[in-house]
Design a protein around this motif. Structure first.
Motif, PDB file in Angstrom:
ATOM      1  N   ILE A  91       0.866  -1.173   0.000  1.00 52.47           N
ATOM      2  CA  ILE A  91       0.000   0.000   0.000  1.00 52.47           C
ATOM      3  C   ILE A  91       0.904   1.225   0.000  1.00 52.47           C
ATOM      4  O   ILE A  91       1.800   1.339   0.841  1.00 52.47           O
ATOM      5  CB  ILE A  91      -0.905   0.045   1.248  1.00 52.47           C
ATOM      6  CG1 ILE A  91      -1.819  -1.176   1.299  1.00 52.47           C
ATOM      7  CG2 ILE A  91      -1.714   1.345   1.275  1.00 52.47           C
ATOM      8  CD1 ILE A  91      -2.567  -1.330   2.613  1.00 52.47           C
ATOM      9  N   GLU A  93       0.908   5.188   0.538  1.00 56.85           N
ATOM     10  CA  GLU A  93       0.208   6.389   0.961  1.00 56.85           C
ATOM     11  C   GLU A  93       0.966   7.542   0.319  1.00 56.85           C
ATOM     12  O   GLU A  93       2.146   7.748   0.619  1.00 56.85           O
ATOM     13  CB  GLU A  93       0.183   6.493   2.480  1.00 56.85           C
ATOM     14  CG  GLU A  93      -0.606   5.373   3.134  1.00 56.85           C
ATOM     15  CD  GLU A  93      -0.565   5.395   4.651  1.00 56.85           C
ATOM     16  OE1 GLU A  93       0.331   6.046   5.243  1.00 56.85           O
ATOM     17  OE2 GLU A  93      -1.429   4.742   5.261  1.00 56.85           O
ATOM     18  N   THR A  94       0.308   8.241  -0.606  1.00 57.28           N
ATOM     19  CA  THR A  94       0.994   9.293  -1.355  1.00 57.28           C
ATOM     20  C   THR A  94       0.338  10.651  -1.109  1.00 57.28           C
ATOM     21  O   THR A  94      -0.727  10.741  -0.491  1.00 57.28           O
ATOM     22  CB  THR A  94       0.974   9.015  -2.875  1.00 57.28           C
ATOM     23  OG1 THR A  94      -0.342   9.279  -3.378  1.00 57.28           O
ATOM     24  CG2 THR A  94       1.376   7.583  -3.195  1.00 57.28           C
ATOM     25  N   ASN A  98      -4.134   7.024  -1.785  1.00 54.58           N
ATOM     26  CA  ASN A  98      -3.604   5.747  -1.308  1.00 54.58           C
ATOM     27  C   ASN A  98      -3.834   4.674  -2.363  1.00 54.58           C
ATOM     28  O   ASN A  98      -4.939   4.557  -2.892  1.00 54.58           O
ATOM     29  CB  ASN A  98      -4.300   5.338  -0.005  1.00 54.58           C
ATOM     30  CG  ASN A  98      -4.147   6.390   1.072  1.00 54.58           C
ATOM     31  OD1 ASN A  98      -3.081   6.951   1.264  1.00 54.58           O
ATOM     32  ND2 ASN A  98      -5.230   6.666   1.783  1.00 54.58           N
ATOM     33  N   TYR A 100      -3.290   0.525  -3.485  1.00 57.24           N
ATOM     34  CA  TYR A 100      -3.021  -0.866  -3.118  1.00 57.24           C
ATOM     35  C   TYR A 100      -2.664  -1.608  -4.393  1.00 57.24           C
ATOM     36  O   TYR A 100      -3.491  -1.745  -5.302  1.00 57.24           O
ATOM     37  CB  TYR A 100      -4.265  -1.465  -2.462  1.00 57.24           C
ATOM     38  CG  TYR A 100      -4.158  -2.926  -2.088  1.00 57.24           C
ATOM     39  CD1 TYR A 100      -3.105  -3.409  -1.321  1.00 57.24           C
ATOM     40  CD2 TYR A 100      -5.135  -3.829  -2.493  1.00 57.24           C
ATOM     41  CE1 TYR A 100      -3.024  -4.741  -0.971  1.00 57.24           C
ATOM     42  CE2 TYR A 100      -5.072  -5.162  -2.141  1.00 57.24           C
ATOM     43  CZ  TYR A 100      -4.015  -5.613  -1.377  1.00 57.24           C
ATOM     44  OH  TYR A 100      -3.932  -6.948  -1.025  1.00 57.24           O
ATOM     45  N   ASN A 113     -11.132   5.824   5.067  1.00 54.26           N
ATOM     46  CA  ASN A 113      -9.977   6.095   4.201  1.00 54.26           C
ATOM     47  C   ASN A 113     -10.239   5.481   2.837  1.00 54.26           C
ATOM     48  O   ASN A 113     -10.756   4.375   2.741  1.00 54.26           O
ATOM     49  CB  ASN A 113      -8.685   5.520   4.792  1.00 54.26           C
ATOM     50  CG  ASN A 113      -8.265   6.244   6.045  1.00 54.26           C
ATOM     51  OD1 ASN A 113      -8.206   7.470   6.078  1.00 54.26           O
ATOM     52  ND2 ASN A 113      -7.972   5.483   7.089  1.00 54.26           N
ATOM     53  N   TYR A 115      -8.857   3.975  -0.728  1.00 50.88           N
ATOM     54  CA  TYR A 115      -7.727   3.302  -1.369  1.00 50.88           C
ATOM     55  C   TYR A 115      -8.139   2.968  -2.794  1.00 50.88           C
ATOM     56  O   TYR A 115      -9.298   2.685  -3.056  1.00 50.88           O
ATOM     57  CB  TYR A 115      -7.377   2.002  -0.630  1.00 50.88           C
ATOM     58  CG  TYR A 115      -6.974   2.225   0.805  1.00 50.88           C
ATOM     59  CD1 TYR A 115      -5.641   2.391   1.166  1.00 50.88           C
ATOM     60  CD2 TYR A 115      -7.941   2.292   1.811  1.00 50.88           C
ATOM     61  CE1 TYR A 115      -5.281   2.607   2.487  1.00 50.88           C
ATOM     62  CE2 TYR A 115      -7.594   2.516   3.132  1.00 50.88           C
ATOM     63  CZ  TYR A 115      -6.254   2.674   3.458  1.00 50.88           C
ATOM     64  OH  TYR A 115      -5.910   2.900   4.770  1.00 50.88           O
ATOM     65  N   GLU A 147       4.626   8.953   0.664  1.00 53.76           N
ATOM     66  CA  GLU A 147       4.802   9.356   2.059  1.00 53.76           C
ATOM     67  C   GLU A 147       4.982   8.168   2.993  1.00 53.76           C
ATOM     68  O   GLU A 147       5.650   8.275   4.026  1.00 53.76           O
ATOM     69  CB  GLU A 147       3.601  10.204   2.504  1.00 53.76           C
ATOM     70  CG  GLU A 147       3.498  11.486   1.705  1.00 53.76           C
ATOM     71  CD  GLU A 147       2.191  12.234   1.914  1.00 53.76           C
ATOM     72  OE1 GLU A 147       1.231  11.674   2.494  1.00 53.76           O
ATOM     73  OE2 GLU A 147       2.130  13.404   1.454  1.00 53.76           O
ATOM     74  N   ASN A 148       4.381   7.034   2.650  1.00 52.20           N
ATOM     75  CA  ASN A 148       4.503   5.845   3.487  1.00 52.20           C
ATOM     76  C   ASN A 148       4.190   4.604   2.661  1.00 52.20           C
ATOM     77  O   ASN A 148       3.441   4.665   1.695  1.00 52.20           O
ATOM     78  CB  ASN A 148       3.533   5.944   4.680  1.00 52.20           C
ATOM     79  CG  ASN A 148       3.856   4.927   5.768  1.00 52.20           C
ATOM     80  OD1 ASN A 148       4.954   4.375   5.826  1.00 52.20           O
ATOM     81  ND2 ASN A 148       2.892   4.681   6.642  1.00 52.20           N
TER      82      ASN A 148
END
Length: 150
Positions: A91, A93-94, A98, A100, A113, A115, A147-148
């Motif tokens: 996944i 996180e931008t 997000n 997947y 949230n 996705y 970002e993650n």
């Protein structure tokens, strides 16, 4: 409670199962129609009806093959592992949403949230593959930052 990856995976799996069920129902209906067409003796009309049903059956068979490919992709996903690099099952996180990396299902909302389940062969999927936290790329004229990664 299931983690986000498991929930996303389950949603994708259900998407494929629903599609498979619809195709199998269609194949069954076509098969039943072919059987009833065989009992009819209406000459040319009979042959045209059979030909149309055969085409429908071939189309359903091709759709069934596509669903089986989606199932093969899902089998390759390890929903319990994590990586610092984007890969199948990750996944991202931008700054723009997000994502997947799995199969193309579209928008999925979990715990308020959003996705986007996307395949690795899609334009954005190709851009995400192999990226790490902090990497940047441009997509549709937008600068996107990872970002993650989960």
């Amino acid at each position: 409670m299931k983690n986000i990856k498991e929930q996303l995976f389950d949603h994708c799996k259900q998407f494929v199962q629903d599609r498979l069920d619809r195709i199998q129902d269609r194949i069954t209906n076509i098969q039943e129609s072919l059987t009833s067409e065989t009992k009819s003796t209406a000459g040319d009309k009979h042959e045209t009806g059979r030909a149309m049903l055969q085409l429908e059956r071939e189309k359903a068979g091709a759709q069934l093959a596509q669903v089986q490919k989606l199932q093969e992709v899902l089998v390759k996903i390890d929903k319990h592992s994590s990586s610092k690099t984007m890969r199948l099952g990750s996944i991202a996180e931008t700054s723009k949403g997000n994502y997947y990396l799995s199969i193309s299902v579209g928008k999925i909302t979990i715990e308020n949230n959003t996705y986007f389940a996307i395949a690795t062969n899609t334009p954005i999927g190709k851009l995400l593959l192999g990226k790490t936290i902090g990497d940047h790329f441009s997509f549709n004229g937008n600068e996107v930052t990872i970002e993650n990664i989960l």
